[in-house]
Design a protein around this motif. Structure first.
Motif, mmCIF file in Angstrom:
data_model
loop_
_atom_site.group_PDB
_atom_site.id
_atom_site.type_symbol
_atom_site.label_atom_id
_atom_site.label_comp_id
_atom_site.label_asym_id
_atom_site.label_seq_id
_atom_site.Cartn_x
_atom_site.Cartn_y
_atom_site.Cartn_z
ATOM 1 N N LYS B 554 0.804 -1.223 0.000
ATOM 2 C CA LYS B 554 0.000 0.000 0.000
ATOM 3 C C LYS B 554 0.831 1.264 0.000
ATOM 4 O O LYS B 554 0.561 2.189 -0.741
ATOM 5 C CB LYS B 554 -0.947 -0.011 1.198
ATOM 6 N N ASP B 555 1.831 1.323 0.857
ATOM 7 C CA ASP B 555 2.558 2.590 0.930
ATOM 8 C C ASP B 555 4.002 2.463 0.477
ATOM 9 O O ASP B 555 4.900 3.049 1.056
ATOM 10 C CB ASP B 555 2.472 3.177 2.347
ATOM 11 N N ARG B 556 4.203 1.648 -0.519
ATOM 12 C CA ARG B 556 5.562 1.560 -1.058
ATOM 13 C C ARG B 556 5.513 1.096 -2.506
ATOM 14 O O ARG B 556 4.464 0.723 -2.996
ATOM 15 C CB ARG B 556 6.416 0.613 -0.232
ATOM 16 N N VAL B 557 6.663 1.125 -3.144
ATOM 17 C CA VAL B 557 6.766 0.576 -4.487
ATOM 18 C C VAL B 557 7.105 -0.897 -4.354
ATOM 19 O O VAL B 557 8.038 -1.255 -3.623
ATOM 20 C CB VAL B 557 7.872 1.291 -5.289
ATOM 21 N N THR B 558 6.374 -1.753 -5.022
ATOM 22 C CA THR B 558 6.666 -3.180 -4.957
ATOM 23 C C THR B 558 6.996 -3.673 -6.358
ATOM 24 O O THR B 558 6.258 -3.399 -7.303
ATOM 25 C CB THR B 558 5.452 -3.959 -4.419
ATOM 26 N N ILE B 559 8.098 -4.369 -6.455
ATOM 27 C CA ILE B 559 8.473 -4.953 -7.744
ATOM 28 C C ILE B 559 8.546 -6.456 -7.555
ATOM 29 O O ILE B 559 9.223 -6.928 -6.640
ATOM 30 C CB ILE B 559 9.817 -4.393 -8.239
ATOM 31 N N ILE B 560 7.807 -7.189 -8.359
ATOM 32 C CA ILE B 560 7.801 -8.639 -8.219
ATOM 33 C C ILE B 560 8.353 -9.259 -9.486
ATOM 34 O O ILE B 560 7.873 -8.985 -10.585
ATOM 35 C CB ILE B 560 6.376 -9.169 -7.976
#
Lengths: 634, 620
Positions: B554-560
């Motif tokens: 929710k409050d961050r950049v996520t890279i999968i």
């Protein structure tokens, strides 16, 4: 156990807050005792069993050693003879001088020959025993049950095969020298007393003092030495951890905290080593002081004896020579005590491994499985468990006809892998029979059975060496063409040719320079070259990327052509391609039939299939728990 | 003519290489010596005690000789009785005093020499540790971890022993031989020369043998490591060995490696034994000569028995240190090679470090931008692994990366926390070029969950708190709950106190992965990258973790980065990588509609069939 251990590793929290409470670098647990009892009859007997083949060498070396000691004792006596008899106050006795010279020459030649023989023979004998013990252990590990191998870490076994055999080697070398030291000590005492009993007794009176000091010193010193050794392995462990985990350390930005913690350990190591050095060195002035004392005694007492004409000057000179030597054996004997303790501890660990029972063994009248057998596999009422009280397979019966491909399907823990292991007789069944080509596997030689069964495991394992060597593996008679043909058949040829040296490309550690899918293809090619009637394979799943999957599916088809196939199948593509599917659950066969039949049955299989996943491994536990399936789960 | 010229140049160049190596070796030794000398107080004590101990030791033969002479003179002069006996007390007490003092100074010499070595080892240890921790990934990619461990253990030991086994020994030996030679030769020239005759021979033999043993020793290590590799591979791959019934193949393989090592070890025995025996023989030969000449002179009345005793005692004392000349030479050689390896590490440039004037990362909007980024690993002939990568990710967004193996996905992940530096373009976070901010703040903000989870040998609890070692228990438990690990941990006998890692309880691949995910959740990073970190986890658990990851996102950049499409279908943006380039981008629906590479992959994973495979393979 873990609790006490962990708290002991943590740093004190009161350290200006620089050392965080949960931060730890490295870890060290004394896994095994380094020292045992100094003497253990059983262990000695076991070690001796390995030295027995070389007993002639032992006899020669002890004999040579005694000659060596003898000449060493003789030389001061010859000097004494020269001084006392060749130069009598009455004048010079030329013939006595020549006798002395001749005796001296003989003594040093004898000394040379004896030391040469003894050191060569002992050195080689100890090496031979070291390599023999290692071979015996390694050979034993090839036969013990797989469950022992599964339980035991490779690292632990390696430390037996390397560290422990080395301390036996050290023990064998030094034990021959111990014999020499004892002989030398007794020799010196005897000669001194023989030259002059009273002077001898007076000189030797310093010996008990040294002995007592060493007995007091030894346990303390050893404690200090062990402490230093331990702190050393702690720092080295922490360093190894930093190296292996460097990527995590950097991504979690722990460098500073770790450095402070490491400094603590390195500093503790420094302190421990300085203390150990103090203990080691404190003996030097004591031995030197006692040597000086013994010499002073000889000069005062011996000198007055010379003046009173009780003894000759030569005796005095000879005494001074002996004194310089006689502390050496005592010093090395006390050191050899530690070597013996270490060897006993290692010896026990070695015998523990050598005594692991071999569970699966050929019967004395085991028969050779003919390559002409039909290739059928049959389970008849098989019950099996790694622990007999917890059966993994219960009363299983099924038959795989020659040339047929059967897929074993079922949730984790349903017993698929265990069933596979039984086909190859990695374990023996508790009840029932496994028949290959109509023969009970227990009536066949393991070697011939293995030759007719090729297995491909879920984790492809490659050896260091070239691609060619890996595909050919134990079929050393397989030609290059055959290897290439196999690689082509499984679709590995293309990527192999793109490697720098093609089939001669060297694989890194465990084939590290290849992707998992590529490694799996090579292991398929290996199975193809093995050219067995029956193919057993545990289909790899989760770790293979979708890109390699197509290749592998094609390879499989090729591999199974004309063979009896038993596949632990995860992928639907494989399962659908099988002639028959056996669905296992909780160690029992619950459904059998081909895809269409099972779909029509509407049981577990059809439920699994309809969940629409590419692989049964992808199916979540929850999905299996649907009411429709409840009936199957017991 | 021309071939001659070639010959000379190659000769020149080989001599040149030799000279350069020698110079390098010497400069290494000089550098180690300087490190030693920095501990000036300890060094002074060590050298001082060495000198005193040597002098005292050389007094002993003279005292012995005097005592013997005194006895003889007493007899010759007919002086007997109490007075004569009293005269013996002086040399006797002197001997005792000198013996004890020599012992004390030898103790000091050995102790201080070792202390110097240990202090230097301590400094080098810290320096190596620090360097290893800070050297960038590209260094660690190229260097085998085993080599670094050897460096920290064996090479460090080689340098540590330098002071006590090389420098101090040189001083001691020079003193002993010098004093011995001076006293003996000034007493009797011929006898002195004969007595010393064994010294050069033994010193030479000993050096030659040691250097030879050193080469065979290195060779032996090599063969032994082949042997251990054979054993280790066999044991680690025992299932394969058994599966192929290949014991009959493996035993000869072992025997070959074993015999190879044994032969060389036997060869070593054949090298050193004749040599030690020859050294002993030469000593005794010299001793015999001294006796022969000495006795003749004695008879001629040119010397006294005491002088002869002095000579014999000198020879006995010199024997041991002279035999050890070889060890000394070996110590120099060893320190030079070990030292050059250690300095080789310590002199490595840390390529990724704070730029001058780097400022702490300031996080405002939380936007990550790749702007025309390209990258090539150094030393790979500049073939670019990534080309023209441009994308943007805002706080709260999840970006998924898919693509065949080797398409540059992981490499891209490693660029964000600056494990490697881009070779072209820029990566910015909230408008700041990541190369302009401090590493510490950057890496606090960006965490990559690695593909191969490394666990440290400590409790589970400490492992989870690895990045935040001050963390409270509740936070740790919450993190492990969201990584779907809490229940499993509670089921362990020691719970959170269970020791894991190399020497601890073994966790399955999936459990390890979940632990690393929990570890990451502790850090509250602004950007989190999951580098194929769910591959080893079964789909069910992954789905549950996925929920946690989404909450986390929710409050961050996520890279999968993932192979399994099920774990990235929900992403806000999917980038399809191939050959270092983004070939498709969009949401799941958009990409499916495109009917391109992504769609092919999707179909393949959901329901593999030949038609799709053909379509998939058709794409270049």
């Amino acid at each position: 156990m873990a609790k006490g251990h962990a708290s002991e590793l943590e740093t004190e929290p009161n350290d200006e807050g620089r050392r965080p409470p949960r931060a730890v670098v490295g870890s060290h647990r004394i896994e095994e005792e380094m020292f045992g009892r100094a003497f253990d009859k059983n262990i000695i007997r076991r070690i001796w069993a390995f030295a027995r083949p070389y007993r002639a060498m032992v006899v020669i070396s002890v004999a040579a050693l005694l000659i060596f000691i003898g000449t060493q004792l003789l030389i001061p006596l010859i000097i004494r003879y020269a001084i006392d008899h060749a130069m009598t106050p009455a004048g010079v006795d030329r013939s006595a001088l020549l006798t002395a010279a001749g005796a001296f020459a003989l003594a040093i030649l004898g000394n040379f020959g004896a030391s040469y023989t003894q050191e060569t023979v002992v050195g080689k004998m100890a090496l031979n025993v070291l390599f023999d013990i290692r071979r015996a252990m390694f050979g034993h590990l090839q036969k013990v049950s797989l469950s022992f191998m599964d339980k035991t870490e490779v690292g632990r076994l390696m430390s037996r095969l390397q560290g422990d055999v080395n301390s036996i080697h050290e023990f064998l070398e030094t034990s021959v020298y111990s014999v020499g030291d004892i002989a030398l000590l007794f020799g010196i005492v005897f000669v001194m007393l023989w030259l002059d009993f009273r002077l001898g007794l007076m000189t030797l009176s310093v010996l008990p003092a040294l002995l007592i000091i060493r007995i007091v010193w030894l346990p303390r010193a050893r404690e200090a030495f062990m402490a230093a050794r331990e702190t050393n392995s702690v720092v080295n462990g922490a360093l190894a951890e930093a190296i292996h985990g460097v990527r995590t350390v950097q991504s979690m930005d722990r460098q500073q905290v770790n450095f402070i913690l490491y400094d603590d350990k390195a500093h503790a190591d420094l302190r421990a080593h300085l203390i150990a050095a103090r203990y080691a060195q404190v003996m030097v002035p004591i031995v030197d002081g006692l040597t000086g004392l013994a010499m002073a005694v000889v000069i005062v007492a011996g000198g007055s004896m010379v003046m009173n004409a009780r003894i000759d000057v030569g005796v005095l000179v000879a005494y001074l020579f002996y004194i310089q030597r006689f502390f050496d054996p005592i010093r090395s004997l006390t050191l050899q005590y530690s070597v013996m303790q270490r060897a006993m501890a290692s010896g026990r660990r070695l015998t523990d491994v050598l005594d692991v029972k071999i569970e699966v063994q050929d019967k004395p009248d085991a028969r050779v499985l003919s390559p002409e057998m039909d290739g059928s596999v049959e389970f008849r009422d098989v019950t099996f468990g790694y622990n007999p009280n917890q059966p993994v397979l219960r009363n299983i019966s099924f038959r795989v006809n020659p040339g047929e491909t059967v897929a074993l399907v079922g949730p984790t823990g349903s017993g698929k892998s265990s069933a596979m292991a039984l086909v190859h007789r990695f374990y023996d069944v508790q009840r029932g029979q496994v028949l290959i080509g109509g023969h009970d596997v227990r009536d066949l030689t393991q070697e011939s059975l293995g030759r007719q069964i090729a297995m491909v495991l879920q984790e492809p394992f490659l050896f260091t060496g070239t691609v060619f060597e890996n595909i050919r593996y134990h079929k050393t008679e397989a030609t290059r063409d055959k290897v290439i043909e196999a690689a082509k058949a499984v679709g590995a040829h293309h990527f192999i040719m793109s490697l720098p040296n093609g089939y001669e490309a060297r694989l890194g550690e465990r084939g590290g320079n290849l992707s998992l899918g590529q490694r799996q293809l090579i292991s398929f090619a290996r199975a193809l070259v093995a050219d067995a009637k029956i193919l057993v394979l545990d289909e790899a799943t989760a770790n293979i990327d979708s890109y390699s999957e197509m290749l592998i599916q094609n390879a499989l088809r090729k591999l199974l052509e004309g063979r009896t196939g038993l596949v632990i199948a995860h992928r639907l593509a494989t399962i659908r391609g099988a002639d028959r599917i056996i669905v296992l659950q909780n160690g029992q066969v619950i459904e059998t039939g081909n895809h269409d039949k099972l779909m029509a049955m509407g049981g577990l299989y059809s439920k699994l299939y309809n969940l629409n996943y590419a692989s049964f491994d992808d199916i979540a536990e929850e999905k299996l728990d649907t009411p429709a399936l409840a009936g199957f789960r017991t | 003519m021309s071939s001659d010229a070639v010959g000379t140049t190659s000769l020149n160049s080989s001599a040149h290489v030799e000279a350069a190596r020698l110079r390098r070796g010497l400069s290494t030794l000089l550098r180690i010596t300087r490190m030693n000398l920095r501990h000036s107080r300890l060094v002074a004590f060590a050298f001082g005690s060495t000198i005193v101990a040597a002098i005292l030791q050389m007094l002993i033969p003279q005292l012995l000789g005097r005592a013997v002479d005194q006895t003889q003179m007493a007899i010759r002069g007919g002086v007997t009785g109490i007075a004569a006996e009293h005269a013996l007390w002086t040399p006797a007490l002197l001997l005792l005093a000198v013996g004890a003092l020599r012992g004390l100074f030898t103790m000091a010499q050995n102790y201080f020499a070792e202390a110097v070595g240990h202090h230097v080892a301590y400094e080098l240890r810290l320096a190596c540790y620090d360097k290893i921790q800070r050297l960038s990934f590209s260094f660690h990619d190229q260097v085998h971890s085993g080599d670094l461990i050897t460096l920290g253990m064996l090479d460090l030991d080689g340098v540590r022993m330098y002071f006590s086994t090389a420098l101090v020994r040189v001083l001691l030996l020079t003193m002993l031989i010098g004093i011995g030679a001076y006293t003996m030769i000034s007493t009797d020239l011929v006898l002195g020369v004969v007595a010393l005759s064994f010294v050069p021979f033994v010193a030479w033999r000993s050096s030659v043998t040691q250097l030879r043993l050193r080469t065979t020793w290195l060779d032996l290590q090599e063969r032994l490591s082949v042997l251990s590799r054979v054993m280790e591979e066999n044991l680690a791959g025992i299932r394969v060995v058994r599966a192929f019934s290949a014991q009959a193949y493996e035993m000869p393989k072992f025997d070959r490696a074993s015999k190879n090592a044994l032969d060389l070890a036997h060869g070593q025995v054949d090298v050193y034994v004749p040599n030690t025996s020859a050294m002993t023989l030469s000593f005794f030969f010299a001793l015999g000569l001294v006796l022969w000449i000495g006795c003749n002179r004695l008879i001629a009345g040119e010397i006294r028995v005491g002088t002869l005793t002095t000579f014999l005692a000198f020879m006995t004392i010199l024997q041991m240190p002279v035999r050890q000349v070889g060890l000394m030479v070996n110590a120099f050689a060893r320190a030079s090679t070990c030292g050059s390896r250690i300095f080789g590490l310590l002199d490595q440039d840390i390529t990724i470090r704070d730029a001058p004037g780097a400022r702490p990362l300031e996080i405002s909007g939380g936007t990550l931008r790749f702007d025309n980024v390209s990258f090539a690993y150094s030393g790979t002939g500049n073939s670019a692994v990534l080309k023209n990568i441009t994308f943007e990710a805002r706080r709260g967004e999840t970006i998924a990366i898919v693509g065949p193996p080797g398409s540059g996905k992981s490499t891209m992940a490693h660029l964000i926390p600056r494990f490697y530096d881009v070779t072209g373009g820029t990566i910015t976070f909230d408008g700041q070029d990541i190369r302009g901010v401090t590493l510490a703040t950057l890496r606090k903000a960006i965490v990559v969950v690695q593909q191969d989870a490394f666990l440290f040998s400590t409790t589970i609890e400490n492992n989870i708190a690895y990045g935040d070692p001050w963390a409270k228990e509740q936070r740790i438990e919450r993190a492990s709950e969201s990584a779907q690990l809490h229940n499993y941990i509670l089921g362990l006998p020691a719970g959170y106190e269970t020791v894991v890692g190399e020497r601890g309880a073994s966790l399955s691949g999936g459990q390890r992965q979940r632990l690393t995910i929990a570890r990451t959740m502790m850090l509250r990073p602004s950007i989190v990258v999951f580098d194929d970190s769910t591959a080893a986890i079964d789909a069910a658990t992954e789905q549950r973790i996925g929920a946690a990851i989404r909450r986390l996102a929710k409050d961050r950049v996520t890279i999968i980065i993932a192979h399994r499409l099920s774990s990235l279908m929900h992403a806000d943006k999917i980038l399809f990588f191939d050959n270092g380039e983004i070939v498709e981008r969009g949401t799941h629906q958009e990409l499916l509609a495109k009917r391109g590479r992504y769609k092919a992959l999707y179909d393949l994973q959901l329901r593999p069939g030949d038609d799709i495979a053909i379509a998939y393979r058709g794409a270049p």
